[in-house]
Design an enzyme around this catalytic site. Structure first.
Site, PDB file in Angstrom:
ATOM      1  N   ASP A 154      21.661 -69.346  44.175  1.00 25.86           N
ATOM      2  CA  ASP A 154      21.841 -68.778  43.027  1.00 25.86           C
ATOM      3  C   ASP A 154      20.231 -69.123  42.294  1.00 25.86           C
ATOM      4  O   ASP A 154      19.005 -68.143  42.941  1.00 25.86           O
ATOM      5  CB  ASP A 154      22.721 -68.957  41.987  1.00 25.86           C
ATOM      6  CG  ASP A 154      23.163 -68.015  41.081  1.00 25.86           C
ATOM      7  OD1 ASP A 154      22.857 -66.856  41.156  1.00 25.86           O
ATOM      8  OD2 ASP A 154      23.519 -68.746  40.417  1.00 25.86           O
ATOM      9  N   ASN A 155      19.732 -69.314  40.961  1.00 25.73           N
ATOM     10  CA  ASN A 155      18.624 -69.186  40.848  1.00 25.73           C
ATOM     11  C   ASN A 155      17.844 -70.935  40.781  1.00 25.73           C
ATOM     12  O   ASN A 155      18.256 -72.090  41.564  1.00 25.73           O
ATOM     13  CB  ASN A 155      19.664 -69.590  38.894  1.00 25.73           C
ATOM     14  CG  ASN A 155      19.425 -68.691  38.304  1.00 25.73           C
ATOM     15  OD1 ASN A 155      21.145 -68.211  38.959  1.00 25.73           O
ATOM     16  ND2 ASN A 155      19.182 -67.292  37.758  1.00 25.73           N
ATOM     17  N   HIS A 205      23.156 -65.376  48.461  1.00 27.88           N
ATOM     18  CA  HIS A 205      23.127 -65.323  47.001  1.00 27.88           C
ATOM     19  C   HIS A 205      22.004 -65.849  46.300  1.00 27.88           C
ATOM     20  O   HIS A 205      21.682 -67.457  45.897  1.00 27.88           O
ATOM     21  CB  HIS A 205      24.380 -65.495  46.318  1.00 27.88           C
ATOM     22  CG  HIS A 205      24.558 -64.994  44.450  1.00 27.88           C
ATOM     23  ND1 HIS A 205      25.724 -64.441  43.991  1.00 27.88           N
ATOM     24  CD2 HIS A 205      23.552 -65.976  43.881  1.00 27.88           C
ATOM     25  CE1 HIS A 205      25.774 -64.229  43.037  1.00 27.88           C
ATOM     26  NE2 HIS A 205      24.538 -65.328  42.797  1.00 27.88           N
ATOM     27  N   GLU A 220      32.149 -65.573  36.253  1.00 25.17           N
ATOM     28  CA  GLU A 220      31.414 -66.839  35.752  1.00 25.17           C
ATOM     29  C   GLU A 220      30.943 -68.384  34.663  1.00 25.17           C
ATOM     30  O   GLU A 220      30.434 -67.778  33.977  1.00 25.17           O
ATOM     31  CB  GLU A 220      29.686 -66.367  35.658  1.00 25.17           C
ATOM     32  CG  GLU A 220      28.791 -67.832  36.201  1.00 25.17           C
ATOM     33  CD  GLU A 220      27.281 -66.893  36.441  1.00 25.17           C
ATOM     34  OE1 GLU A 220      26.442 -68.101  37.085  1.00 25.17           O
ATOM     35  OE2 GLU A 220      26.777 -65.966  36.759  1.00 25.17           O
ATOM     36  N   HIS A 239      18.547 -64.784  43.589  1.00 27.31           N
ATOM     37  CA  HIS A 239      17.846 -63.759  42.865  1.00 27.31           C
ATOM     38  C   HIS A 239      16.177 -64.176  42.465  1.00 27.31           C
ATOM     39  O   HIS A 239      15.987 -64.590  41.376  1.00 27.31           O
ATOM     40  CB  HIS A 239      18.117 -64.581  40.961  1.00 27.31           C
ATOM     41  CG  HIS A 239      19.518 -64.607  41.024  1.00 27.31           C
ATOM     42  ND1 HIS A 239      19.747 -62.980  39.783  1.00 27.31           N
ATOM     43  CD2 HIS A 239      20.559 -64.770  40.994  1.00 27.31           C
ATOM     44  CE1 HIS A 239      21.443 -63.355  40.325  1.00 27.31           C
ATOM     45  NE2 HIS A 239      21.625 -64.232  40.331  1.00 27.31           N
ATOM     46  N   LYS A 253      13.452 -63.707  39.234  1.00 29.97           N
ATOM     47  CA  LYS A 253      13.883 -64.033  38.000  1.00 29.97           C
ATOM     48  C   LYS A 253      13.263 -65.306  38.158  1.00 29.97           C
ATOM     49  O   LYS A 253      13.243 -66.570  37.111  1.00 29.97           O
ATOM     50  CB  LYS A 253      14.566 -63.706  37.114  1.00 29.97           C
ATOM     51  CG  LYS A 253      16.399 -64.800  37.518  1.00 29.97           C
ATOM     52  CD  LYS A 253      17.135 -64.474  37.449  1.00 29.97           C
ATOM     53  CE  LYS A 253      17.858 -63.233  37.386  1.00 29.97           C
ATOM     54  NZ  LYS A 253      19.165 -62.804  36.535  1.00 29.97           N
ATOM     55  N   HIS A 303      29.262 -60.535  41.028  1.00 28.67           N
ATOM     56  CA  HIS A 303      28.705 -61.848  39.988  1.00 28.67           C
ATOM     57  C   HIS A 303      30.423 -60.998  39.295  1.00 28.67           C
ATOM     58  O   HIS A 303      29.974 -61.124  38.235  1.00 28.67           O
ATOM     59  CB  HIS A 303      28.080 -61.905  39.031  1.00 28.67           C
ATOM     60  CG  HIS A 303      26.390 -62.228  39.515  1.00 28.67           C
ATOM     61  ND1 HIS A 303      25.999 -61.323  40.663  1.00 28.67           N
ATOM     62  CD2 HIS A 303      25.925 -63.219  38.915  1.00 28.67           C
ATOM     63  CE1 HIS A 303      24.780 -61.583  40.431  1.00 28.67           C
ATOM     64  NE2 HIS A 303      24.725 -63.308  39.868  1.00 28.67           N
TER      65      HIS A 303
END
Length: 399
Positions: free
Chosen positions: A305-306, A56, A209, A58, A61, A206
Site C-alpha cells: 500500500d502506502n 497493491h 477502507e 501507490h 504518491k 479500494h
C-alpha cells in the site's frame, strides 16, 4: 548453481515432496533444472521462496510525507492533503519517486508490482506517462501493472467514465475505483462494470477502507460479479469494515466473494495506522478477515500500500516486512503456511504467467532466506536474503 538443504514452504511447492523436508535445487540458466530431497534432512541451510509479488502499491504518491505531513489515522485528511500536493506533481518529480520505489522493490526481491495511480479527473494523470516509460525500462526485471484509482462518484458522469476506460484500455491497465459508503453505490458500481465489460478490462477496487459497520461495498461488488457473470477478474483491497461486522454477516459476504472468485488484498501497514481510535490504544486492527476467507478457499494477498506519505508515514517496499506485520496482526500461524500471501496468491491475482510455485522448469527467480525454520521467519533471519534473478545472484548495488 546448486542450492542445498533448503526448506520449501508447502504452499509454494509445485512438485510432490513425499516425506522430505529439505531439498537440493539445481539451477540451469534462467530455470530451475531439478529439485530432489536433500541427503541432509536434519539441518536446514535456509528457506526458499519464489520472487515476491506486490499486489497493491501507490508509487505515484510515495516519499511525500516530508511535504504533506502524516495524517495520524484520518483517512480523509490524508486524501485531502494528497489532493493538494498532487497539483505540484511534475513528470520529473514523479519519475524520481517512482524509480526510487522500483529500486527498493527490486533489491528486496520483487518480480512484479501493481500500482494504483491517482486518477481524479477524466483526463489521464501525469503519472501515467511516467509509468508507461518505466514499464518499458524495467521490463525483464519487474513486471509492472497499473490501476486507475478514481473516486466512484466520478463514474456517475457517463462521458468521464468512458474517457477513463478508453485510456486505461489503451495503456494496458486495470480499471479501478475508491468505494466507501457512496450514495447510489450499486448504480455507480454497475457503471464501472459496464465499462469494464465494454472495454475488456479487469477490475481492482479500494473498498470499505474504514471501520464503519455499514460499509458493505464488498458485498455489492460480489453480487454484481455474480449477476453479470463477470469473467475479467476482480481484486478488492482493504475490506476493513468486514472485520467489525457480525460474524454471520461477514461470513455471508465471504461466501458471496468465494462464489464470485474475488481476490482479497490486505494492507496491514496503512490500515493498522489509519483505522482505530488515536486517543487511546486501538483495539480494532483494521485488517480484513484473512483466515475466514482462507477457510472458504479465498487465499488473500498481503501488500505494501502506502510508503512514506500522508496515509502511512513509514515503511518500504520490502514485502517480507509487510508479511511479518500481517502475520502478527492477523495471527497467521504457522507463518510458513502463509508465505503464499506474498508469492503465489498475488501472482494469480495479477494474472502472471508463472504462479510462483517452485518446480522443475519454473523460472529461477528466487529468494533464499537465512531463516532455517518456522520460528525464524519473523525476525532478522527471516528478512536476511539472497535474491536470485534469472539464475544469478543479485548484488546489492544492482539496479
Amino acid at each position: 548453481m546448486k542450492l542445498e538443504a533448503l526448506r520449501i514452504p508447502a504452499p509454494l511447492r509445485g512438485f510432490a515432496a513425499g516425506d522430505a523436508q529439505l531439498f537440493d535445487i539445481v539451477l540451469a540458466g534462467d530455470k530451475v533444472a531439478s529439485i530432489v530431497p536433500s541427503a541432509q534432512q536434519q539441518h536446514a541451510k535456509g528457506t526458499l521462496l519464489s520472487a515476491l509479488v506486490e499486489a497493491h502499491a501507490h508509487i505515484d504518491k510515495n516519499y511525500t510525507v516530508q511535504d504533506v505531513g502524516a495524517a495520524q489515522g484520518n483517512l480523509f485528511v490524508a486524501i485531502e492533503r494528497m489532493n493538494r500536493h498532487r497539483e505540484s506533481w511534475t513528470g520529473e518529480s514523479l519519475r524520481l519517486r517512482m524509480e526510487r520505489a522500483l529500486r527498493d522493490a527490486w533489491l528486496s526481491g520483487t518480480r512484479a508490482l501493481r500500482t494504483h495511480l491517482d486518477w481524479v479527473q477524466p483526463e489521464p494523470p501525469a503519472a501515467l506517462a511516467v509509468f508507461e516509460a518505466l514499464r518499458e525500462e524495467w521490463r525483464g526485471r519487474i513486471e509492472l501493472q497499473f490501476v486507475s484509482l478514481t473516486p466512484l462518484d466520478l463514474f456517475a458522469d457517463i462521458d468521464a467514465g468512458e474517457r477513463i476506460a478508453r485510456e486505461v484500455k489503451r495503456a494496458g491497465g486495470v480499471l479501478g475505483a475508491f468505494v466507501y459508503r457512496n450514495e447510489g453505490i450499486v448504480h455507480k458500481l454497475g457503471r464501472v462494470f459496464d465499462l469494464a465489460q465494454q472495454h475488456g478490462l479487469a477490475l481492482d477496487f479500494h473498498v470499505d477502507e474504514g471501520l464503519d459497520i455499514e460499509a458493505t461495498g464488498l458485498r455489492s461488488i460480489a453480487q454484481l460479479v455474480r449477476a453479470r457473470d463477470f469473467g475479467q477478474g476482480v481484486v478488492c483491497g482493504h475490506a476493513c469494515s468486514l472485520s467489525v461486522q457480525e460474524d454471520a454477516v461477514a461470513a455471508e459476504t465471504l461466501a458471496l466473494c468465494a462464489g464470485a472468485g474475488i481476490h482479497l488484498v490486505a494492507l496491514p501497514t496503512t490500515n493498522l495506522y489509519l483505522q482505530g481510535a488515536w486517543d487511546r490504544t486501538p483495539v480494532q486492527r483494521g485488517i480484513t478477515r484473512i483466515r475466514e476467507a482462507a477457510a472458504r478457499g479465498l487465499r488473500a494477498s498481503l501488500a505494501t500500500d502506502n510508503v512514506q506519505d500522508a496515509f502511512y508515514p513509514y515503511g518500504s517496499y520490502d514485502l517480507l516486512e509487510t508479511f511479518g506485520l500481517g502475520v502478527q496482526a492477523a495471527h497467521l500461524a504457522p507463518a510458513g503456511d502463509w508465505l503464499d500471501t506474498i508469492t503465489v496468491s498475488p501472482a494469480k491475482a495479477l494474472g502472471l504467467a508463472w504462479d510462483g510455485r517452485i518446480a522443475p522448469g519454473c523460472p529461477a527467480d528466487l529468494l533464499v532466506l537465512s531463516a532455517t525454520g518456522e520460528h525464524e521467519l519473523i525476525g532478522p533471519r527471516g528478512r536476511q536474503r539472497t535474491v536470485i534473478r534469472a539464475g544469478q545472484r543479485l548484488e546489492s548495488n544492482e539496479q
